[in-house]
Design a protein around this motif. Structure first.
Motif, PDB file in Angstrom:
ATOM      1  N   ALA A 122      -1.330  66.046  28.334  1.00  0.00           N
ATOM      2  CA  ALA A 122      -2.168  66.953  27.703  1.00  0.00           C
ATOM      3  C   ALA A 122      -3.640  66.714  27.402  1.00  0.00           C
ATOM      4  CB  ALA A 122      -1.412  67.038  26.008  1.00  0.00           C
ATOM      5  N   ARG A 123      -3.835  65.338  27.459  1.00  0.00           N
ATOM      6  CA  ARG A 123      -5.340  64.975  27.558  1.00  0.00           C
ATOM      7  C   ARG A 123      -6.122  65.621  28.724  1.00  0.00           C
ATOM      8  NH1 ARG A 123      -7.467  59.749  24.860  1.00  0.00           N
ATOM      9  NH2 ARG A 123      -7.337  61.001  23.058  1.00  0.00           N
ATOM     10  N   MET A 124      -5.226  65.452  29.848  1.00  0.00           N
ATOM     11  CA  MET A 124      -6.067  65.745  31.383  1.00  0.00           C
ATOM     12  C   MET A 124      -5.854  67.381  31.181  1.00  0.00           C
ATOM     13  SD  MET A 124      -7.111  62.995  32.272  1.00  0.00           S
ATOM     14  CE  MET A 124      -7.382  63.730  34.059  1.00  0.00           C
ATOM     15  N   GLY A 125      -5.438  67.993  30.241  1.00  0.00           N
ATOM     16  CA  GLY A 125      -5.382  69.620  30.362  1.00  0.00           C
ATOM     17  C   GLY A 125      -4.141  70.096  31.002  1.00  0.00           C
ATOM     18  N   GLN A 126      -3.115  69.292  31.179  1.00  0.00           N
ATOM     19  CA  GLN A 126      -1.794  69.764  31.846  1.00  0.00           C
ATOM     20  C   GLN A 126      -0.934  70.125  30.810  1.00  0.00           C
ATOM     21  OE1 GLN A 126      -0.268  66.812  34.917  1.00  0.00           O
ATOM     22  NE2 GLN A 126      -2.457  65.954  34.993  1.00  0.00           N
ATOM     23  N   ALA A 127      -0.082  71.278  31.215  1.00  0.00           N
ATOM     24  CA  ALA A 127       0.786  71.702  30.420  1.00  0.00           C
ATOM     25  C   ALA A 127       2.159  70.715  29.935  1.00  0.00           C
ATOM     26  CB  ALA A 127       1.481  72.873  30.910  1.00  0.00           C
ATOM     27  N   GLY A 202      -2.271  67.493  19.224  1.00  0.00           N
ATOM     28  CA  GLY A 202      -3.800  67.774  18.790  1.00  0.00           C
ATOM     29  C   GLY A 202      -4.699  66.408  18.897  1.00  0.00           C
ATOM     30  N   LYS A 203      -4.357  65.385  18.573  1.00  0.00           N
ATOM     31  CA  LYS A 203      -5.101  63.994  18.524  1.00  0.00           C
ATOM     32  C   LYS A 203      -5.536  63.724  19.788  1.00  0.00           C
ATOM     33  CE  LYS A 203      -3.146  62.296  14.239  1.00  0.00           C
ATOM     34  NZ  LYS A 203      -2.507  61.237  13.546  1.00  0.00           N
ATOM     35  N   MET A 204      -4.652  64.343  20.983  1.00  0.00           N
ATOM     36  CA  MET A 204      -5.305  64.259  22.160  1.00  0.00           C
ATOM     37  C   MET A 204      -6.690  64.656  22.475  1.00  0.00           C
ATOM     38  SD  MET A 204      -3.004  62.132  23.495  1.00  0.00           S
ATOM     39  CE  MET A 204      -3.136  61.408  21.738  1.00  0.00           C
ATOM     40  N   ALA A 205      -7.167  65.499  21.591  1.00  0.00           N
ATOM     41  CA  ALA A 205      -8.302  66.175  21.691  1.00  0.00           C
ATOM     42  C   ALA A 205      -9.503  65.601  20.874  1.00  0.00           C
ATOM     43  CB  ALA A 205      -8.435  67.559  21.369  1.00  0.00           C
ATOM     44  N   ALA A 233      -2.531  73.226  18.413  1.00  0.00           N
ATOM     45  CA  ALA A 233      -2.087  74.753  18.615  1.00  0.00           C
ATOM     46  C   ALA A 233      -2.891  75.118  19.989  1.00  0.00           C
ATOM     47  CB  ALA A 233      -2.697  75.450  17.378  1.00  0.00           C
ATOM     48  N   ARG A 234      -4.016  74.876  20.232  1.00  0.00           N
ATOM     49  CA  ARG A 234      -4.753  75.491  21.440  1.00  0.00           C
ATOM     50  C   ARG A 234      -4.045  74.813  22.556  1.00  0.00           C
ATOM     51  NH1 ARG A 234      -9.434  74.874  18.445  1.00  0.00           N
ATOM     52  NH2 ARG A 234      -9.808  72.997  19.210  1.00  0.00           N
ATOM     53  N   LEU A 235      -3.809  73.543  22.405  1.00  0.00           N
ATOM     54  CA  LEU A 235      -3.048  72.742  23.677  1.00  0.00           C
ATOM     55  C   LEU A 235      -1.696  73.202  24.018  1.00  0.00           C
ATOM     56  CD1 LEU A 235      -4.025  69.218  23.149  1.00  0.00           C
ATOM     57  CD2 LEU A 235      -4.846  70.457  25.033  1.00  0.00           C
ATOM     58  N   VAL A 249       4.259  74.493  13.094  1.00  0.00           N
ATOM     59  CA  VAL A 249       4.107  72.992  12.365  1.00  0.00           C
ATOM     60  C   VAL A 249       3.176  72.338  13.124  1.00  0.00           C
ATOM     61  CG1 VAL A 249       5.661  70.784  12.565  1.00  0.00           C
ATOM     62  CG2 VAL A 249       7.046  72.938  12.357  1.00  0.00           C
ATOM     63  N   CYS A 250       2.976  72.382  14.356  1.00  0.00           N
ATOM     64  CA  CYS A 250       1.540  71.788  14.921  1.00  0.00           C
ATOM     65  C   CYS A 250       0.339  72.097  14.233  1.00  0.00           C
ATOM     66  CB  CYS A 250       1.409  72.033  16.302  1.00  0.00           C
ATOM     67  SG  CYS A 250       0.053  71.340  17.032  1.00  0.00           S
ATOM     68  N   LEU A 251       0.216  73.590  13.850  1.00  0.00           N
ATOM     69  CA  LEU A 251      -0.870  73.845  13.162  1.00  0.00           C
ATOM     70  C   LEU A 251      -1.005  73.691  11.797  1.00  0.00           C
ATOM     71  CD1 LEU A 251      -3.418  75.706  13.641  1.00  0.00           C
ATOM     72  CD2 LEU A 251      -2.166  77.752  13.491  1.00  0.00           C
ATOM     73  N   HIS A 252       0.184  73.605  10.634  1.00  0.00           N
ATOM     74  CA  HIS A 252       0.288  73.628   9.645  1.00  0.00           C
ATOM     75  C   HIS A 252       1.044  72.622   8.740  1.00  0.00           C
ATOM     76  CE1 HIS A 252      -0.290  78.317  10.159  1.00  0.00           C
ATOM     77  NE2 HIS A 252      -1.611  77.733   9.697  1.00  0.00           N
ATOM     78  N   HIS A 253       1.105  71.392   9.452  1.00  0.00           N
ATOM     79  CA  HIS A 253       1.738  70.310   8.732  1.00  0.00           C
ATOM     80  C   HIS A 253       1.104  69.517   7.848  1.00  0.00           C
ATOM     81  CE1 HIS A 253      -0.117  68.346  12.387  1.00  0.00           C
ATOM     82  NE2 HIS A 253       0.046  67.195  11.615  1.00  0.00           N
TER      83      HIS A 253
END
Length: 415
Positions: A122-127, A202-205, A233-235, A249-253
């Motif tokens: 995810a940090r490298m931009g991969q799905a 998202g912590k990978m960003a 959420a963007r990832l 959940v990712c966006l609103h936890h």
């Protein structure tokens, strides 16, 4: 003497003993200090903390007529809230704790490796590889089904340097246990597990300098860290094939039931069910885990403190969560009426107040005793839990070895 007051009642000269809420809700590296700076007062008012404990023996007292509560009053309220859930039966274990802990040790190792790889991608931009994530959720779900507390408790013992990854495993397991407690379908249970596994992606960003900082964050760093839900959420959106529930959940936890959370300050049932579940599970694992700048709270103490946080959680979901992990979760240090100290080994199938406890120390002689597992359900009228205890207050080391079989190589229990 300690008193709990609203932050709006704070004034210079008061001694702050503790913030009422998770340490994730404020940027202060210290929890106890004399409030002698207008800047610090404003920083507190700018956080999502609503109440604090002050020590009137070390600083100013509240003015006459101000609303405050003593420790005894607050603990009585929290105890009443927790005792209100004891009638409902927690899940029945299908395997012994000892057997499932052995399996869970191996699963934790595999899970960490899988999460590290997934998050690095995810940090490298991969799905995100949804299929691999689903396989991991299935394994975790099966472990929780065999014994609801083994993996959850073991994952709590993560070291601070592996926190980001093992936290995802722990929240996945907690979400699965809570979903089953709520009677959701198996498909929804697995969806909840997937949401828990990916909630912090998202912590990978977030820059490593902030993510792995060994001290409390500055205000600017704290603001950057609070951007991780939207980054996650963007990832997930960029990778596709992620359900709306997992994305929510990712966006609103980090939303709170009273509307004081972030990023969108949603309140009540405007926060989705799974996100409200995620809020409870995320905080419980976070505050019971060791971090570079703070020791984790004892699990039973964490449950009691969470019960005190007005407006933080959906109250009905929090009650269901307590039923799933117990009022005295596995690994909690408790004092018995007999004067013995012990760690909780396993929940009783019908009562949250009578777990199996491994006793190992006498408070009367201040000496170790022969270790023995006692079933408090069979000792009704003869022995019972009378208090939670602090591991730090007693100075015990590596107490988790008593129930987990995990040796940390840091000396004996009584060093």
């Amino acid at each position: 003497m300690l008193k709990r007051i609203a932050v709006t009642e704070l004034c210079l000269g008061m001694y702050i003993h503790e913030f009422c809420g998770s340490w994730m809700d404020h940027p202060f590296w210290r929890g106890r200090f004399l409030l002698d700076s207008e800047r610090d007062l404003q920083r507190i008012l700018d956080t999502n903390i609503h109440e604090v404990w002050i020590d009137v023996g070390k600083g100013k007292d509240v003015a006459p007529g101000q609303v405050s509560q003593t420790v005894e009053e607050v603990e009585a309220e929290a105890e009443a809230q927790l005792l209100a859930v004891v009638e409902a039966q927690p899940m029945v274990a299908r395997a012994s704790l000892e057997d499932e802990v052995r399996r869970a040790h191996k699963l934790c190792t595999r899970s960490k490796q899988a999460i590290v790889a997934m998050f690095c991608d995810a940090r490298m931009g991969q799905a995100v590889e949804v299929e691999h994530a689903a396989e991991l959720v299935e394994e975790i779900s099966n472990s929780v089904l065999r014994h609801p507390n083994a993996l959850i408790s073991l994952a709590r013992l993560k070291t601070s340097d592996e926190y980001t990854y093992m936290h995802s495993v722990a929240v996945c397991a907690l979400m699965i246990a809570l979903a089953r407690q709520l009677g959701l379908s198996e498909e929804q249970v697995r969806e909840a597990g997937m949401a828990g596994l990916l909630h912090d992606i998202g912590k990978m960003a977030i820059p490593d300098s902030i993510l792995n900082k060994p001290d409390k964050l500055t205000d600017a760093e704290f603001a950057t860290m609070r951007g991780h839900p939207e980054a996650g959420a963007r990832l997930l959106l960029g990778g596709g094939r992620i359900s709306a529930l997992v994305l929510d959940v990712c966006l609103h936890h980090h939303e709170k039931y009273d509307g004081s959370g972030y990023p969108h300050r949603l309140a009540g049932e405007r926060i989705g069910l799974f996100a409200r579940m995620g809020a409870v599970c995320d905080v419980y694992d976070a505050i019971t885990s060791d971090r570079p700048y703070k020791r984790g709270w004892d699990p039973a103490e964490a449950i009691r403190k969470m019960a005190e946080w007005k407006g933080h959680f959906d109250p009905l979901l929090f009650q269901a969560f307590v039923k799933s992990v117990g009022i005295y979760p596995v690994g909690a240090l408790v004092r018995l009426q007999s004067g013995r100290l012990g760690v909780v080994m396993e929940q009783h199938e019908k009562s949250l107040l009578t777990p199996r406890v491994k006793v190992f120390f006498s408070t009367r002689t201040k000496m170790p005793i022969l270790q023995e597992v006692v079933d408090l359900a069979k000792l009704a009228g003869r022995d019972k839990i009378v208090a939670r205890e602090s591991v730090e207050d007693w100075g015990f080391k590596n107490i988790e070895e008593l129930w987990s079989g995990r040796e940390r190589g840091e000396g004996s229990l009584f060093d």
